[in-house]
Design an enzyme around this catalytic site. Structure first.
Site, PDB file in Angstrom:
ATOM      1  N   ASP A  94      -1.271 -13.074  -1.697  1.00  0.00           N
ATOM      2  CA  ASP A  94      -2.083 -11.928  -2.129  1.00  0.00           C
ATOM      3  C   ASP A  94      -2.502 -11.097  -0.908  1.00  0.00           C
ATOM      4  O   ASP A  94      -3.642 -10.650  -0.806  1.00  0.00           O
ATOM      5  CB  ASP A  94      -3.307 -12.394  -2.919  1.00  0.00           C
ATOM      6  CG  ASP A  94      -4.032 -11.247  -3.611  1.00  0.00           C
ATOM      7  OD1 ASP A  94      -3.475 -10.129  -3.677  1.00  0.00           O
ATOM      8  OD2 ASP A  94      -5.168 -11.471  -4.077  1.00  0.00           O
ATOM      9  N   HIS A 153      -6.802  -3.805   4.153  1.00  0.00           N
ATOM     10  CA  HIS A 153      -7.807  -2.759   3.973  1.00  0.00           C
ATOM     11  C   HIS A 153      -8.194  -2.196   5.338  1.00  0.00           C
ATOM     12  O   HIS A 153      -8.235  -2.930   6.330  1.00  0.00           O
ATOM     13  CB  HIS A 153      -9.056  -3.294   3.278  1.00  0.00           C
ATOM     14  CG  HIS A 153      -8.857  -3.594   1.833  1.00  0.00           C
ATOM     15  ND1 HIS A 153      -8.626  -2.614   0.888  1.00  0.00           N
ATOM     16  CD2 HIS A 153      -8.828  -4.772   1.158  1.00  0.00           C
ATOM     17  CE1 HIS A 153      -8.482  -3.176  -0.303  1.00  0.00           C
ATOM     18  NE2 HIS A 153      -8.587  -4.480  -0.167  1.00  0.00           N
ATOM     19  N   ASN A 199      -0.168  -1.796  -7.724  1.00  0.00           N
ATOM     20  CA  ASN A 199      -1.393  -0.991  -7.617  1.00  0.00           C
ATOM     21  C   ASN A 199      -1.383  -0.154  -6.344  1.00  0.00           C
ATOM     22  O   ASN A 199      -2.239  -0.266  -5.479  1.00  0.00           O
ATOM     23  CB  ASN A 199      -2.649  -1.862  -7.710  1.00  0.00           C
ATOM     24  CG  ASN A 199      -2.650  -3.049  -6.782  1.00  0.00           C
ATOM     25  OD1 ASN A 199      -1.600  -3.459  -6.293  1.00  0.00           O
ATOM     26  ND2 ASN A 199      -3.818  -3.607  -6.538  1.00  0.00           N
ATOM     27  N   ARG A 211       0.782  -1.247   0.000  1.00  0.00           N
ATOM     28  CA  ARG A 211       0.000   0.000   0.000  1.00  0.00           C
ATOM     29  C   ARG A 211       0.807   1.286   0.000  1.00  0.00           C
ATOM     30  O   ARG A 211       0.223   2.371   0.011  1.00  0.00           O
ATOM     31  CB  ARG A 211      -0.986   0.034   1.173  1.00  0.00           C
ATOM     32  CG  ARG A 211      -1.926  -1.160   1.256  1.00  0.00           C
ATOM     33  CD  ARG A 211      -2.768  -1.317   0.031  1.00  0.00           C
ATOM     34  NE  ARG A 211      -3.805  -2.335   0.189  1.00  0.00           N
ATOM     35  CZ  ARG A 211      -4.344  -3.012  -0.803  1.00  0.00           C
ATOM     36  NH1 ARG A 211      -3.934  -2.811  -2.049  1.00  0.00           N
ATOM     37  NH2 ARG A 211      -5.270  -3.898  -0.590  1.00  0.00           N
ATOM     38  N   HIS A 254      -3.015 -10.698 -13.740  1.00  0.00           N
ATOM     39  CA  HIS A 254      -4.254 -10.829 -12.968  1.00  0.00           C
ATOM     40  C   HIS A 254      -5.321 -11.220 -13.992  1.00  0.00           C
ATOM     41  O   HIS A 254      -5.745 -10.385 -14.797  1.00  0.00           O
ATOM     42  CB  HIS A 254      -4.582  -9.503 -12.296  1.00  0.00           C
ATOM     43  CG  HIS A 254      -5.928  -9.445 -11.636  1.00  0.00           C
ATOM     44  ND1 HIS A 254      -6.083  -9.205 -10.280  1.00  0.00           N
ATOM     45  CD2 HIS A 254      -7.185  -9.576 -12.123  1.00  0.00           C
ATOM     46  CE1 HIS A 254      -7.367  -9.200  -9.978  1.00  0.00           C
ATOM     47  NE2 HIS A 254      -8.066  -9.414 -11.080  1.00  0.00           N
ATOM     48  N   ASN A 309     -10.820 -10.963  -4.775  1.00  0.00           N
ATOM     49  CA  ASN A 309     -10.799 -11.013  -6.226  1.00  0.00           C
ATOM     50  C   ASN A 309      -9.516 -11.684  -6.699  1.00  0.00           C
ATOM     51  O   ASN A 309      -8.435 -11.115  -6.489  1.00  0.00           O
ATOM     52  CB  ASN A 309     -10.902  -9.612  -6.807  1.00  0.00           C
ATOM     53  CG  ASN A 309     -11.080  -9.631  -8.311  1.00  0.00           C
ATOM     54  OD1 ASN A 309     -11.238 -10.688  -8.902  1.00  0.00           O
ATOM     55  ND2 ASN A 309     -11.046  -8.462  -8.927  1.00  0.00           N
TER      56      ASN A 309
END
Length: 438
Positions: free
Chosen positions: A317, A321, A105, A75, A189, A290
């Site tokens: 993965d 959050h 990301n 993050r 992905h 996901n």
């Protein structure tokens, strides 16, 4: 405040009586290991204890090379409230990982030299070697390739637009061609976005019962098939991330039989949970990820793929959050769970203890395999090699307590689960960390 890793500097160490597992050398035996100035100098039986050495009685422990998680999300930059390089590395160490590969990301996306260099620099003071995966396209927008050569020069070890697939077949082809010239893989992905648009869980009986929009397995299969064919056409290496569908495993098995340079990974939650967990948990958003949790048939295919070698790697993965983001209506909550600290327990409880996978084969999928795919320096328990080791008990039982996590986030569906297999200690960079919860 997240917990911190407190280490002790030790240059000289004698490890006594451990079960030593190093899949890269087909090594699985009991013995001693001597470390001098951070280098393994002897591996053998009943080795004499040198003077002024610290000693670890490891007769009930397994010692293996440090583990490598080739799929995490730290993050930083952008969402340091959820995780930072420092806290992500702390969670990695607590889970037994001494190498981690953060996905691009971030915000902004990891598509610039200075971001790659910053991530690596911030990890230097931790026990973890961090190998960033850079964005395949600028901003992960699927419009224009990133400056791939410059990013590899800065330290990127692979390219991905993780969080979504590379947008078009044409861009994927070009990304593969450039990555091939640079000697690094594309990590995909696999998700055809138009089929999953608005989806919240696996499309099937439970999504119908729960009234949630579904995500069909074919959305994954289409991109897996596309990338396999492009890998064959370009001669590039492609790695399919977090597989979840039985058909994807079939496709990769077929591709490997044809000699195409394809590899793949599965997460512990995708070989442990099914989409029924969404209903049983009463819409717990910690069952939302996901790719989504799939059917029992798909879970069985993941295990079969691990057993026959179709699936090369187990990766977590790890996707932190914030509590307030997960504490939302199921359809609106973000995808993903943390996973670094529960990986070993799920691997042993779900795969090794029921004799679905040998302990040595499981260790290979978190040590030698990811390093081979990413062209990383091998880590071996061998004379002359830097000591980079994980100590763990394959029989110790423990209860997952999310409040004790080293991650900044707490989004796990495994809180309260009883697992078998726990990390005791980590040694790397001449630093020794012992798990205070062992």
């Amino acid at each position: 405040m997240p917990r911190t890793i407190k280490t002790k500097a030790i240059k000289n160490l004698l490890i006594r009586g451990a079960r030593i597992i190093d899949p890269s050398q087909a090594l699985d035996k009991h013995g001693d290991v001597v470390i001098e100035n951070g280098i393994i100098t002897r591996v053998g039986d009943n080795l004499a204890a040198p003077q002024h050495f610290e000693m670890v009685d490891a007769r009930d422990l397994v010692v293996s090379p440090g583990w490598c998680d080739m799929h995490v999300h730290f993050r930083e930059p952008g969402r340091e409230d959820e995780e930072t390089i420092e806290t992500g590395c702390a969670a990695a160490v607590a889970g037994g990982f001494t190498a981690a590969c953060p996905m691009p990301n971030t915000s902004p996306a990891t598509d610039k030299r200075e971001i790659v260099e910053s991530i690596i620099k911030k990890s230097k003071e931790t026990l973890v070697e961090v190998y960033p995966i850079a964005a395949a396209t600028k901003g992960r927008e699927g419009k224009e390739l990133s400056e791939m050569a410059e990013l590899v020069e800065a330290g990127a070890v692979a390219f991905s637009d993780d969080g979504c697939a590379i947008a078009t077949a044409e861009l994927t082809r070009r990304a593969m061609e450039y990555a091939n010239m640079l000697g690094v893989p594309i990590i995909e992905h696999a998700e055809e976005a138009t089929l999953d648009d608005g989806g919240a869980m696996n499309e099937g009986m439970f999504s119908t019962k729960l009234g949630l929009p579904g995500m069909p397995t074919v959305a994954e299969d289409i991109i897996v098939a596309r990338d396999i064919l492009l890998a064959e056409y370009t001669g590039a290496k492609v790695h399919l991330a977090h597989l979840s569908s039985a058909r994807s495993v079939e496709l990769i098995r077929w591709a490997k039989q044809r000699g195409i340079q394809v590899s793949c990974e599965v997460t512990p939650h995708h070989f442990t949970l099914t989409d029924e967990a969404v209903m049983v948990s009463n819409y717990d958003t910690n069952t939302k990820m996901n790719p989504p949790l799939r059917s029992p048939r798909d879970v069985d295919a993941m295990i079969a793929g691990l057993q026959d070698g179709t699936i090369d790697v187990i990766a977590t993965d790890h996707a932190p959050h914030a509590i307030e983001e997960k504490d939302a209506e199921f359809a609106a909550a973000p995808f993903g769970i943390i996973g670094l600290e529960t990986a070993l327990g799920l691997i042993i409880t779900r795969l090794v203890k029921p004799n679905m996978l040998s302990l040595a084969d499981a260790i290979a999928k978190i040590t030698a395999a990811p390093r081979r795919i990413l062209n990383l320096p091998p880590v071996q328990i061998k004379e002359g090699q830097p000591a980079n080791l994980v100590f763990f008990s394959p029989t110790k039982t423990w209860r997952v307590d999310k409040t004790k996590s080293y991650s900044k986030s707490r989004n796990t569906p495994f809180h309260g689960w009883d697992l078998t297999g726990r990390v005791f200690a980590v040694y790397n960079k001449q630093q020794w960390w012992v798990n205070p919860d062992f």
